[in-house]
Scaffold this motif. Sequence first.
Motif, mmCIF file in Angstrom:
data_model
loop_
_atom_site.group_PDB
_atom_site.id
_atom_site.type_symbol
_atom_site.label_atom_id
_atom_site.label_comp_id
_atom_site.label_asym_id
_atom_site.label_seq_id
_atom_site.Cartn_x
_atom_site.Cartn_y
_atom_site.Cartn_z
ATOM 1 N N LEU A 1 -88.476 52.588 -65.614
ATOM 2 C CA LEU A 1 -88.472 51.736 -64.433
ATOM 3 C C LEU A 1 -89.186 50.431 -64.767
ATOM 4 N N THR A 2 -90.250 50.529 -65.547
ATOM 5 C CA THR A 2 -90.886 49.373 -66.166
ATOM 6 C C THR A 2 -90.997 49.651 -67.660
ATOM 7 N N LEU A 3 -91.079 48.566 -68.437
ATOM 8 C CA LEU A 3 -91.149 48.730 -69.887
ATOM 9 C C LEU A 3 -91.867 47.508 -70.469
ATOM 10 N N ASP A 4 -92.927 47.771 -71.222
ATOM 11 C CA ASP A 4 -93.738 46.680 -71.781
ATOM 12 C C ASP A 4 -93.203 46.153 -73.109
ATOM 13 N N GLN A 5 -92.626 47.050 -73.914
ATOM 14 C CA GLN A 5 -92.168 46.700 -75.249
ATOM 15 C C GLN A 5 -90.722 47.159 -75.452
ATOM 16 N N PRO A 6 -89.992 46.512 -76.353
ATOM 17 C CA PRO A 6 -88.625 46.978 -76.647
ATOM 18 C C PRO A 6 -88.636 48.430 -77.119
ATOM 19 N N GLN B 1 -86.280 44.763 -60.764
ATOM 20 C CA GLN B 1 -85.383 45.844 -60.376
ATOM 21 C C GLN B 1 -84.588 45.523 -59.119
ATOM 22 N N PRO B 2 -83.352 46.005 -59.027
ATOM 23 C CA PRO B 2 -82.590 45.887 -57.775
ATOM 24 C C PRO B 2 -83.178 46.812 -56.710
#
Length: 473
Positions: free
Chosen positions: A409-414, A396-397
């Motif tokens: 903000l976070t993502l484990d899977q598409p 992230q910026p």
Amino acid sequence: MYKLILITSALLMATFSVSNAQESSKPVTATSQTAKPNIILILADDLGYAELSCYGAPYKTPALDQLAAEGFRSTDMIVPANVCSPSRSALLTGRHPMRNGHPIYRSNYYKKAGGFYGLHPDEITIAELLKPAGYRTFAVGKWHLGFDIEGSHPLDAGFDSYYGQPHNYGGKFHNNSTWLLRDHEAEEKKVPFQKLTESYNREVVKFIEEQPKDQPFFIYMSHQIAHSPVLPSKAFKGRTKLGKQADFVTELDDSVGQVLEALRKNDLEKNTLVIFLADNGPTADRFDTPLAGCKYTTMEGGHRVPSIFRWKGKIPAGQVSETTLSSMDIFPLIADLAGVELPNDRKIDGKNIQDILLGETEESPHEFLYYYNAHNLQAVRKGKWKLHLPRTEKDQPYWAAAGKGRRFLTLDQPFLVDLDADIGEMHNVAAQNPEVVATLIQQAERTRTELGEVGKPGSDQRPGWPKASETEH
């Protein structure tokens, strides 16, 4: 340090020609410079998708409603960045922020983010594009593209004159954040924020009134509204009875009304293209209904903005279009209208959208759209399909902190979204559409190779200007 402008002059245009080629424009012969349209590009700051009454706001914005009624209103205009500086760089160059060297919000809030840096002097702006066509150019308002950096000032970027503020108003990080400047010189060093819009209006109206009738002009009017501080001037405070934000937007609308009235009084309506849009989404998602997310995010609320085009007698009135457009399309559109060729030494990401504005087609010129958050590619879109890509907090910026508690903000899977059925981006339909997911993941990998990713420069990614290691903080 100075730009080598590889643009050739062309013959003057007689009509609003229909050509959607990206590589070059095909001007039509005319008899005088007046055949070239004047162009006024009005940019709002942090304006939400739902903050105009023609987009559903519960208060009146009559000037912008009139502009929309007399022209073309887009419901799917996508900007390639969700914060101010990168979005502006893309608008003025027709190139993705990762390609033009300006993917980071220009600031010295965080030294590790690169501190002060600006628009690369080798980039070609709309103003420079128009110089060979005889246009007089004027930038008014917030610049935010490196005013203090050598080679990045508005006068370095093709504008004949400048009046406004170098970046955001106020704060302790810029010693000139309350200055009002003309070209390089400060006319006032402690200007009250509430005076800014009135001052911009005066300068633009004066420019229109004094412009020679046989010379076309380009005005880039970049507002501070609706960016913080939310301080409507005295004449608008309390006007809507719905709070300062609504009052603030009505002041923006009044400003647009003054520009339109100046065109009418000077008999310039039929020879002037007026474009209005926002640079990115608002700071609060309540202003983005029915979209999800807001500024700082790669949800639709961060990237989909209100956008209106009016050219009386040329663009058919009353159009409301769902065709997917990009703010980068404005660059090749203007090139063709002015009768100049696009630069052939670099890739232009925008497409000529004249046929869409004319109502001759509803087909988007963009097969794919890319949602970067600074250097991190976070989503790829094809038509109604939008795939949010896996990411970590390290990707992230620095401004992601402003989005604390927000989704993705976070993502484990598409996470695949059907925007036609789920504009709020709530439901993951990846499992039901594996082929779509595969296509978009493959495109993401191709895009990262070309435009770059966190820690991995792309094959056509321009470095920032100047390099962070060479910047004084």
